[in-house]
Design a protein around this motif. Sequence first.
Motif, mmCIF file in Angstrom:
data_model
loop_
_atom_site.group_PDB
_atom_site.id
_atom_site.type_symbol
_atom_site.label_atom_id
_atom_site.label_comp_id
_atom_site.label_asym_id
_atom_site.label_seq_id
_atom_site.Cartn_x
_atom_site.Cartn_y
_atom_site.Cartn_z
ATOM 1 N N CYS A 18 0.818 -1.213 0.000
ATOM 2 C CA CYS A 18 0.000 0.000 0.000
ATOM 3 C C CYS A 18 0.855 1.267 0.000
ATOM 4 C CB CYS A 18 -0.904 0.034 1.228
ATOM 5 S SG CYS A 18 -2.035 -1.322 1.289
ATOM 6 N N LEU A 19 2.099 1.182 -0.407
ATOM 7 C CA LEU A 19 2.958 2.370 -0.375
ATOM 8 C C LEU A 19 2.370 3.479 -1.223
ATOM 9 C CD1 LEU A 19 6.651 1.164 -0.817
ATOM 10 C CD2 LEU A 19 5.559 2.087 1.221
ATOM 11 N N PRO A 20 2.393 4.713 -0.715
ATOM 12 C CA PRO A 20 1.947 5.820 -1.563
ATOM 13 C C PRO A 20 2.825 5.929 -2.813
ATOM 14 C CG PRO A 20 2.198 6.531 0.720
ATOM 15 C CD PRO A 20 2.761 5.154 0.632
ATOM 16 N N ILE A 21 2.215 6.354 -3.904
ATOM 17 C CA ILE A 21 2.925 6.385 -5.186
ATOM 18 C C ILE A 21 4.150 7.306 -5.125
ATOM 19 C CG2 ILE A 21 1.335 8.126 -6.154
ATOM 20 C CD1 ILE A 21 1.723 6.611 -8.825
ATOM 21 N N GLU A 22 4.050 8.394 -4.355
ATOM 22 C CA GLU A 22 5.191 9.319 -4.299
ATOM 23 C C GLU A 22 6.338 8.726 -3.483
ATOM 24 O OE1 GLU A 22 2.172 9.923 -3.262
ATOM 25 O OE2 GLU A 22 2.199 10.441 -1.120
ATOM 26 N N VAL A 23 5.999 7.809 -2.542
ATOM 27 C CA VAL A 23 7.059 7.131 -1.780
ATOM 28 C C VAL A 23 7.798 6.169 -2.716
ATOM 29 C CG1 VAL A 23 7.519 5.534 0.139
ATOM 30 C CG2 VAL A 23 5.831 7.366 0.407
ATOM 31 N N MET A 24 7.033 5.487 -3.581
ATOM 32 C CA MET A 24 7.681 4.611 -4.572
ATOM 33 C C MET A 24 8.554 5.445 -5.509
ATOM 34 S SD MET A 24 4.946 1.730 -5.731
ATOM 35 C CE MET A 24 3.391 2.456 -5.290
ATOM 36 N N ALA A 25 8.036 6.596 -5.950
ATOM 37 C CA ALA A 25 8.796 7.451 -6.884
ATOM 38 C C ALA A 25 10.098 7.907 -6.240
ATOM 39 C CB ALA A 25 7.956 8.657 -7.284
ATOM 40 N N ALA A 26 10.076 8.137 -4.931
ATOM 41 C CA ALA A 26 11.279 8.620 -4.244
ATOM 42 C C ALA A 26 12.347 7.540 -4.131
ATOM 43 C CB ALA A 26 10.899 9.139 -2.853
ATOM 44 N N ARG A 27 11.976 6.287 -4.362
ATOM 45 C CA ARG A 27 12.955 5.193 -4.251
ATOM 46 C C ARG A 27 13.842 5.088 -5.486
ATOM 47 N NH1 ARG A 27 9.804 0.257 -1.068
ATOM 48 N NH2 ARG A 27 9.752 1.343 0.922
ATOM 49 N N GLY A 28 13.515 5.779 -6.545
ATOM 50 C CA GLY A 28 14.350 5.743 -7.751
ATOM 51 C C GLY A 28 13.515 6.062 -8.974
ATOM 52 N N LEU A 29 14.177 6.613 -9.998
ATOM 53 C CA LEU A 29 13.448 7.055 -11.194
ATOM 54 C C LEU A 29 12.617 5.926 -11.812
ATOM 55 C CD1 LEU A 29 12.859 9.215 -13.377
ATOM 56 C CD2 LEU A 29 14.949 8.467 -14.533
ATOM 57 N N ASP A 30 13.163 4.699 -11.795
ATOM 58 C CA ASP A 30 12.472 3.621 -12.503
ATOM 59 C C ASP A 30 11.555 2.771 -11.614
ATOM 60 O OD1 ASP A 30 13.189 4.063 -15.123
ATOM 61 O OD2 ASP A 30 15.178 3.209 -14.802
#
Length: 449
Positions: free
Chosen positions: A234-246
Amino acid sequence: MKKLHVIGGGLAGSEAAWQAAESGLDVVLHEMRPTRATFAHQTDGLAELVCSNSFRSDDAMNNAVGLLHEEMRRTGSLILAMADRHKLPAGGALAVDREGFSRGVTEALAEHPRVTIAREEIAGLPPPEWGSVIVATGPLTSESLSASIAEAAGQDHLAFFDAIAPIVHRDSIDFDIAWFQSRYDKKGPGGGDADYINLPMTEEQYRAFVTALLEGEKTDFKEWEKSTPYFEACLPIEVMAARGLDTLRFGPMKPVGLQDPRSTTRPHAVVQLRQDNALGSLWNMVGFQTKLKHGEQVRIFRTIPGLANAEFARLGGLHRNTFINSPRLLDQQLRLKARPHLRFAGQVTGVEGYVESAAIGLLAGRFAAAEQLGQPHAPPPTTTAFGALLAHITGGADAETFQPMNVNYGLFPPLPPGKKTKGKDRKQALSARALTDLETWLGTKAAAE
Ligand SMILES: Cc1cc2nc3c(=O)[nH]c(=O)nc-3n(C[C@H](O)[C@H](O)[C@H](O)COP(=O)(O)OP(=O)(O)OC[C@H]3O[C@@H](n4cnc5c(N)ncnc54)[C@H](O)[C@@H]3O)c2cc1C
């Protein structure tokens, strides 16, 4: 003596108790405050508004929540009567003086000859000997009762966080850009090989989108939410985005197995939308749960190709929220299928908001009273706001992806062909039909199910 127990004296429980008492049942309303507190409530008043003092739009002809207000008024709602009595100037919205409102609800119930208020926590689901029970303990249901609900419902069917992905009205998606396809054209158990709506992105668009997610303004988790763990899934999408560009390209936006039929090149990333209601009018953005502020979501998500004019039935979020998988667990009368002496009402059923919670409380109170008094009560027609919301949580919503929902026009069955179907005209036609059908339902409420 016929008796109903209502657990939880919030928006839903107060309304349920009122409706049942007005129908002729004796009611015991169990409220744990002030004996036991929640993280959000500040007082010992019934129907305390824990945050905003707004019941949102009061426009019955152009807004689905305004329509729900009107349906509740016509059905003798205590919550709406007190909201009207304590309303404050707020343009087209119904905003209330929260103290006066809560005091009004508390006094009305305390003075009702058929209502007893018991200030106590109910720590487990009551046995059948209690007779008819409505559980209306809300998003902050106490821990021990939550554990007991999880046991009765199945651990997988009780959530402690909502992970809300935005939902888009299908008729606001640009199908000159979007296309239907399932990944690798794979047939799902309940569908065909073209079950998803796909929105393609070039590398440049994807990079700009990731940057916008990272820079967008977010809301923070509350202190008391931080201690409740939520799943990686359930990670927020912006948290996923912060993990790396891809990261998103390898997660919810992966482009593999998808080909835009209008292009020969493979998209760099793809946003997928999955059908969210049986009517096919609402589509949720897969994996797009987010803590971005609502205005930012609209701004950023409208940059996705195909969503430039998107209308959102619901925006994304992630909050502490106890709710059950109602489409799987409840029947149309809000009874737990496995233990039909128990009904659920309010936010714990997976509706969202003060008004929706009170509306489901109203229905639960009427259903419970009618059942005990031997006057079967048919559910409201799905063409009403009451019925559309009830039908959504008790079966219309996809149980696999069920998340809390506000009332909105996307939940209503379409107008007959030939009727005006766009914009304001459509909303007004849906509202007019709802109010006519509500009157018929109220006139025939004693008719057999
Ligand atoms: C922090 C926060 C902010 C919110 N802000 C908004 C907002 O601005 N606008 C909006 O529309 N909605 C908001 N909501 C959602 C809001 O909670 C619901 O819309 C509404 O209060 C739900 O009504 P309810 O009756 O289901 O639950 P509640 O109003 O929370 O009522 C549940 C009641 O049950 C009691 N209770 C719990 N467990 C037990 C037990 N075991 N025994 C006895 N009593 C028990 C609680 O003390 C409470 O009084 C917010 C929710 C939270 C958590």
